[in-house]
Design a protein around this motif. Sequence first.
Motif, mmCIF file in Angstrom:
data_model
loop_
_atom_site.group_PDB
_atom_site.id
_atom_site.type_symbol
_atom_site.label_atom_id
_atom_site.label_comp_id
_atom_site.label_asym_id
_atom_site.label_seq_id
_atom_site.Cartn_x
_atom_site.Cartn_y
_atom_site.Cartn_z
ATOM 1 N N PHE A 21 4.586 82.838 38.751
ATOM 2 C CA PHE A 21 3.427 82.597 37.885
ATOM 3 C C PHE A 21 3.858 82.458 36.424
ATOM 4 C CE2 PHE A 21 0.388 84.602 34.945
ATOM 5 C CZ PHE A 21 -0.651 83.673 35.030
ATOM 6 N N ILE A 22 4.680 83.380 35.937
ATOM 7 C CA ILE A 22 5.051 83.300 34.523
ATOM 8 C C ILE A 22 5.985 82.122 34.260
ATOM 9 C CG2 ILE A 22 4.691 85.748 34.087
ATOM 10 C CD1 ILE A 22 7.674 86.160 34.138
ATOM 11 N N SER A 23 6.665 81.639 35.297
ATOM 12 C CA SER A 23 7.488 80.447 35.098
ATOM 13 C C SER A 23 6.617 79.221 34.815
ATOM 14 C CB SER A 23 8.376 80.190 36.316
ATOM 15 O OG SER A 23 7.613 79.795 37.435
ATOM 16 N N GLN A 24 5.380 79.237 35.324
ATOM 17 C CA GLN A 24 4.451 78.151 35.010
ATOM 18 C C GLN A 24 4.021 78.222 33.543
ATOM 19 O OE1 GLN A 24 3.715 75.644 37.171
ATOM 20 N NE2 GLN A 24 5.236 76.673 38.446
ATOM 21 N N VAL A 25 3.888 79.450 33.030
ATOM 22 C CA VAL A 25 3.607 79.612 31.601
ATOM 23 C C VAL A 25 4.781 79.076 30.787
ATOM 24 C CG1 VAL A 25 3.150 81.284 29.767
ATOM 25 C CG2 VAL A 25 2.158 81.616 32.043
ATOM 26 N N ALA A 26 5.982 79.384 31.248
ATOM 27 C CA ALA A 26 7.186 78.919 30.548
ATOM 28 C C ALA A 26 7.280 77.399 30.563
ATOM 29 C CB ALA A 26 8.421 79.520 31.215
ATOM 30 N N ARG A 27 6.815 76.782 31.639
ATOM 31 C CA ARG A 27 6.906 75.329 31.767
ATOM 32 C C ARG A 27 6.168 74.626 30.621
ATOM 33 N NH1 ARG A 27 5.452 72.212 37.402
ATOM 34 N NH2 ARG A 27 6.383 70.191 36.880
ATOM 35 N N LYS A 28 5.042 75.177 30.200
ATOM 36 C CA LYS A 28 4.264 74.571 29.126
ATOM 37 C C LYS A 28 4.996 74.668 27.788
ATOM 38 C CE LYS A 28 -0.103 75.711 31.428
ATOM 39 N NZ LYS A 28 -1.368 76.494 31.356
ATOM 40 N N LYS A 29 5.816 75.727 27.627
ATOM 41 C CA LYS A 29 6.536 75.908 26.378
ATOM 42 C C LYS A 29 7.789 75.039 26.307
ATOM 43 C CE LYS A 29 5.045 80.699 25.612
ATOM 44 N NZ LYS A 29 4.533 80.530 24.239
ATOM 45 N N ALA A 30 8.335 74.689 27.472
ATOM 46 C CA ALA A 30 9.567 73.905 27.511
ATOM 47 C C ALA A 30 9.232 72.427 27.667
ATOM 48 C CB ALA A 30 10.459 74.380 28.664
ATOM 49 N N ALA A 31 8.525 71.897 26.701
ATOM 50 C CA ALA A 31 8.031 70.520 26.802
ATOM 51 C C ALA A 31 9.114 69.490 26.543
ATOM 52 C CB ALA A 31 6.881 70.312 25.817
ATOM 53 N N ASP A 32 10.173 69.860 25.791
ATOM 54 C CA ASP A 32 11.238 68.905 25.499
ATOM 55 C C ASP A 32 12.584 69.560 25.734
ATOM 56 O OD1 ASP A 32 11.538 70.664 23.408
ATOM 57 O OD2 ASP A 32 10.701 69.309 21.898
ATOM 58 N N GLY A 33 13.662 68.796 25.461
ATOM 59 C CA GLY A 33 14.998 69.316 25.706
ATOM 60 C C GLY A 33 15.313 70.547 24.884
ATOM 61 N N ASN A 34 14.898 70.565 23.622
ATOM 62 C CA ASN A 34 15.137 71.703 22.761
ATOM 63 C C ASN A 34 14.440 72.954 23.302
ATOM 64 O OD1 ASN A 34 16.208 72.896 20.344
ATOM 65 N ND2 ASN A 34 14.161 72.824 19.473
ATOM 66 N N GLY A 35 13.210 72.789 23.783
ATOM 67 C CA GLY A 35 12.478 73.904 24.358
ATOM 68 C C GLY A 35 13.091 74.370 25.662
ATOM 69 N N TYR A 36 13.605 73.429 26.454
ATOM 70 C CA TYR A 36 14.171 73.768 27.761
ATOM 71 C C TYR A 36 15.510 74.495 27.621
ATOM 72 C CZ TYR A 36 15.450 73.250 32.676
ATOM 73 O OH TYR A 36 15.812 73.488 33.982
ATOM 74 N N PHE A 37 16.379 73.998 26.733
ATOM 75 C CA PHE A 37 17.731 74.547 26.645
ATOM 76 C C PHE A 37 17.822 75.798 25.777
ATOM 77 C CE2 PHE A 37 18.814 69.975 27.526
ATOM 78 C CZ PHE A 37 19.321 70.195 28.798
ATOM 79 N N VAL A 38 17.092 75.848 24.663
ATOM 80 C CA VAL A 38 17.225 76.982 23.734
ATOM 81 C C VAL A 38 15.868 77.498 23.272
ATOM 82 C CG1 VAL A 38 19.556 76.521 22.906
ATOM 83 C CG2 VAL A 38 17.621 75.312 21.874
ATOM 84 N N GLY A 39 14.831 77.336 24.098
ATOM 85 C CA GLY A 39 13.519 77.895 23.771
ATOM 86 C C GLY A 39 12.931 77.382 22.483
ATOM 87 N N LEU A 167 13.667 79.016 37.360
ATOM 88 C CA LEU A 167 14.429 78.377 36.284
ATOM 89 C C LEU A 167 14.121 76.893 36.170
ATOM 90 C CD1 LEU A 167 17.908 80.099 36.691
ATOM 91 C CD2 LEU A 167 16.286 80.426 34.823
ATOM 92 N N GLN A 168 13.773 76.275 37.304
ATOM 93 C CA GLN A 168 13.463 74.851 37.309
ATOM 94 C C GLN A 168 12.341 74.515 36.328
ATOM 95 O OE1 GLN A 168 13.966 71.710 38.992
ATOM 96 N NE2 GLN A 168 16.009 72.516 39.339
ATOM 97 N N PHE A 169 11.352 75.385 36.252
ATOM 98 C CA PHE A 169 10.139 75.047 35.517
ATOM 99 C C PHE A 169 10.318 75.126 34.002
ATOM 100 C CE2 PHE A 169 8.367 76.748 39.595
ATOM 101 C CZ PHE A 169 7.895 75.538 40.059
ATOM 102 N N GLY A 170 10.806 76.260 33.518
ATOM 103 C CA GLY A 170 10.754 76.484 32.078
ATOM 104 C C GLY A 170 12.067 76.691 31.381
ATOM 105 N N GLY A 171 13.196 76.577 32.090
ATOM 106 C CA GLY A 171 14.483 76.716 31.441
ATOM 107 C C GLY A 171 14.626 78.027 30.695
ATOM 108 N N MET A 172 15.000 77.939 29.406
ATOM 109 C CA MET A 172 15.235 79.139 28.617
ATOM 110 C C MET A 172 13.968 79.974 28.461
ATOM 111 S SD MET A 172 17.216 81.180 27.127
ATOM 112 C CE MET A 172 18.740 80.245 27.167
ATOM 113 N N TRP A 173 12.809 79.351 28.410
ATOM 114 C CA TRP A 173 11.572 80.133 28.345
ATOM 115 C C TRP A 173 11.359 80.925 29.631
ATOM 116 C CZ3 TRP A 173 8.981 81.911 24.531
ATOM 117 C CH2 TRP A 173 8.950 81.243 23.317
ATOM 118 N N SER A 174 11.755 80.370 30.771
ATOM 119 C CA SER A 174 11.684 81.128 32.025
ATOM 120 C C SER A 174 12.609 82.335 31.960
ATOM 121 C CB SER A 174 12.077 80.239 33.206
ATOM 122 O OG SER A 174 11.093 79.289 33.486
#
Length: 536
Positions: A21-39, A167-174
Amino acid sequence: MTTVGYWFIGFALVYTVYLIFISQVARKKAADGNGYFVGGRSFNTLFVTVCITGLFSGSSYIAIIELSYLHGVSAVWYGVAETVQVLIIALVLIAPFRKKALVTISGLLGDRYGEKVRGLAGAITAFTFPMWSVATALAFASALSVFTGISLVWSVVLTATLLFAYLQFGGMWSVGLTQLSNVVIFFIMLAIGTYAFFVNPGVDGLKELFQEKPQYAHVGSVGMQTILAWFGTFLFNVILAQAAFQMALSCKTAKQGRNGLLYASLLGIPLIAGAVLFGLAAAQAVPGETRGLIAVPMYLMDTLPAPLVGLFFLGFWAAALSWGAPCQFSGATSLGRDVGKAINPKATEQQLVKYTKWSLLLLTLLMIGFAMLRAEQSAWWNVLAWVTRNSATFAPVVAAIFWPVVTKRAAFVSLFTGSAAGLLWYHLGGWAINGFYLNIHPVWIGMIANIVTIVFISLLDSSNEWKWKGSVKHLGTYALAGAVVLILLTAGFFHELYRSGLLGLVLTLIVSGLFIACMSFTKPANHTQEEYSKIV
């Protein structure tokens, strides 16, 4: 399956649903490469704190329980050595690395030495991280098997699959959001374990253990050579701790990153103390086992109600996840982002994110495959990972930061020679966990080869222009003097160092001292490279 097993499975299912569930929250925050790799470089002090606490305290907690059961309070030195590593990263490296906007160590090498080095360093780094992940997962699985009957391999499959899913969904935010949850579970586990200790064996039982086995109360019972090896390993790893860097450097500012690391070192203290205490309690209550991670669940099953035991071992699983998630994600970043960029220099950030997600799948399969290949000796994978990665990347990373004399060819070749030398030495020792060839750990041989290669190829390259610039005020003078002193001590105490297993570490310190001297005294003839850090 025991009653405890059913309780654990129930807690684990609820926790798994929560993490998804919280990985879905993270997915919204990791909208681009910068968000995915380093939050998005937007982690605050709290997020850095829980990320680093989860990474290092999770892995050390499991290791220290095992060591404490076998050797007593001297296991605390493992935690102290790892804490020193965190403090050095906080006080020395966070600010300059944040300024460079570092994402991965392999990326740093690629930016300095070109795409070939980026690709090779990224591949070596990526394929070693599942080894560290599987080692901790197998350690957890050995405890889990006591009360569930689930095999080691299937335990790893479940852990690896969950890591892949969120990890698939939100990267570093996950990673950040799940590490926060994992640390909360850690302290619930700590509270339950402390309660169990006072129920059985209590302070009197601990005194009895120390009377029956006085070596358990001795802070050096594990052996001075082992303690020094722990410190040596963690100190040399300071500059290569990619997963820690990737999380800590997701901070908004260098100050927040530094504070997060400092607070993480404080949060780790009760976890280290608790791990030592629980290992000792198990040693008193369930003596005679060969593995502490088998004895601890047996001890708790005899001491606490099933629901509390199940919740305690949910904390064990959180420890495995909190180590495995950063390792798998950082490895996938090296493979997807760095190797992907080396193969396709024109790739967009979205393409690199896509490559990284596919890399996560590959590393998940590798993690499961490693468990199938050698499930009975989890520590073996740690040794193999240290040898493969640290032997390859140590000298190039140091040179990339401090020594612009190094050529692209030297960096590329040193990646090969370091890793190959370490693995060959490991092969000569029969791929054992502890009994190494000539009583020297293969990582020291690999790192020595790595340093020697990068120095000689750089200095002997006819197209490379450099000049000698010596001064007694340079750090190199002191490094050279230290190396000479160590050479004299090695000559005088060779047999003692060899017998204790410290010869490899001392030889590495000698070569490192000479390396520092060389970096200090040789400068590029072309002064346009003065933007690189100097050793002064």
